[in-house]
Write a protein that holds these residues in place. Sequence first.
Motif, short mmCIF file in Angstrom:
data_model
loop_
_atom_site.label_atom_id
_atom_site.label_comp_id
_atom_site.label_asym_id
_atom_site.label_seq_id
_atom_site.Cartn_x
_atom_site.Cartn_y
_atom_site.Cartn_z
N GLN A 148 0.83 -1.21 0.00
CA GLN A 148 0.00 0.00 0.00
C GLN A 148 0.86 1.25 0.00
O GLN A 148 0.59 2.22 -0.74
CB GLN A 148 -0.93 -0.01 1.22
CG GLN A 148 -2.03 -1.06 1.16
CD GLN A 148 -2.90 -1.03 2.40
OE1 GLN A 148 -2.86 -0.11 3.20
NE2 GLN A 148 -3.71 -2.07 2.58
N LEU A 149 1.91 1.25 0.82
CA LEU A 149 2.79 2.42 0.88
C LEU A 149 3.58 2.59 -0.42
O LEU A 149 3.87 3.72 -0.83
CB LEU A 149 3.74 2.29 2.07
CG LEU A 149 3.07 2.39 3.45
CD1 LEU A 149 4.06 2.07 4.55
CD2 LEU A 149 2.47 3.77 3.67
N HIS A 150 3.89 1.48 -1.09
CA HIS A 150 4.54 1.57 -2.40
C HIS A 150 3.59 2.18 -3.42
O HIS A 150 3.98 3.04 -4.22
CB HIS A 150 5.00 0.18 -2.85
CG HIS A 150 5.82 0.19 -4.11
ND1 HIS A 150 5.25 0.10 -5.36
CD2 HIS A 150 7.16 0.31 -4.30
CE1 HIS A 150 6.20 0.15 -6.27
NE2 HIS A 150 7.36 0.27 -5.66
N ALA A 151 2.32 1.75 -3.38
CA ALA A 151 1.32 2.29 -4.31
C ALA A 151 1.10 3.78 -4.07
O ALA A 151 0.86 4.54 -5.02
CB ALA A 151 0.01 1.52 -4.16
N ARG A 152 1.21 4.21 -2.82
CA ARG A 152 1.01 5.63 -2.49
C ARG A 152 2.26 6.45 -2.76
O ARG A 152 2.21 7.68 -2.74
CB ARG A 152 0.59 5.75 -1.02
CG ARG A 152 -0.80 5.17 -0.76
CD ARG A 152 -1.04 4.89 0.71
NE ARG A 152 -1.13 6.10 1.50
CZ ARG A 152 -1.24 6.10 2.83
NH1 ARG A 152 -1.27 4.94 3.49
NH2 ARG A 152 -1.32 7.23 3.49
N GLY A 153 3.39 5.78 -3.02
CA GLY A 153 4.58 6.48 -3.46
C GLY A 153 5.70 6.54 -2.44
O GLY A 153 6.87 6.53 -2.82
N ILE A 154 5.39 6.59 -1.17
CA ILE A 154 6.43 6.83 -0.17
C ILE A 154 7.44 5.69 -0.13
O ILE A 154 8.66 5.93 0.00
CB ILE A 154 5.80 7.04 1.23
CG1 ILE A 154 6.86 7.52 2.24
CG2 ILE A 154 5.11 5.79 1.73
CD1 ILE A 154 7.22 8.95 2.11
N ALA A 155 6.98 4.44 -0.26
CA ALA A 155 7.89 3.30 -0.14
C ALA A 155 8.67 3.03 -1.41
O ALA A 155 9.45 2.07 -1.46
CB ALA A 155 7.11 2.05 0.29
N ARG A 156 8.52 3.85 -2.43
CA ARG A 156 9.35 3.74 -3.63
C ARG A 156 10.73 4.36 -3.42
O ARG A 156 11.62 4.18 -4.23
CB ARG A 156 8.65 4.41 -4.82
CG ARG A 156 7.33 3.75 -5.20
CD ARG A 156 6.55 4.58 -6.21
NE ARG A 156 5.22 4.03 -6.41
CZ ARG A 156 4.85 3.28 -7.45
NH1 ARG A 156 5.73 3.00 -8.40
NH2 ARG A 156 3.62 2.83 -7.55
#
Length: 239
Positions: A148-156
């Motif tokens: 979820q955090l990857h999809a929201r951008g931060i975990a990229r």
Amino acid sequence: MSQLRVFTFFPAFGLPTGGPFALKVLKWLDIGGIEYEQVIENDSGKGPNKKNPWVELNGERIPDSEIIIETLARVYGFDIDAGLDPLERARLHAFRRMIEEHLHMVFEWEMFVHPNGRPFVVEVAKSVAPRPLAPVAAAMFCRQLGKQLHARGIARHSDDVIARKGIADVDAIEAALGDNMFLAGDRPSLADVSAYGMMQPMARWPMSTPVADYIKSRPGLCAWLDRIEPLKGTTSLAA
């Protein structure tokens, strides 16, 4: 008398709940001098939006901390930001959005993705799953949050970049606070309550994670959070 029940995650870190949005609601109610019953419910799937917290007011279930506070403010006639001019309300609204939309992602990353947060997640899993399955359940939940955090951008981003982003939020809050008692000066605002819900768990948790450690290193911020913690029944605000 209205019957108000507030459904939250379990107590953690010496706080009535470890959930930042539930802690925000509880503190708003405390400051307003509004009576409520706290109900511990670790299964957020039981809520109307499948999120925690939610409340029941005379049998009606209300989700989402912002909607909860807006609804209860009308019912009980308590506006924590009463008297603030439109410019100040706008400034504090922007800070609250930063805290709840961006700093919250960092909060989740440090608790559920950062390796030092995993032991706490396993302990949480033991309260909702058979103990032998807790590590597996925790790993699955952390992977889901990570996606979820990857999809929201931060975990990229790399770990260092995520930490810098979170610390930038904390620095902005500290600069806005300055030498004041609260973000609105000499009185707590909804932005203070939101920040308390998000940052006090980080200031209290025993895990060593970058942004939480940074908050702990800022004595002015910790003193501000500790000023908010005991506030109850501030009649001058509720009047």
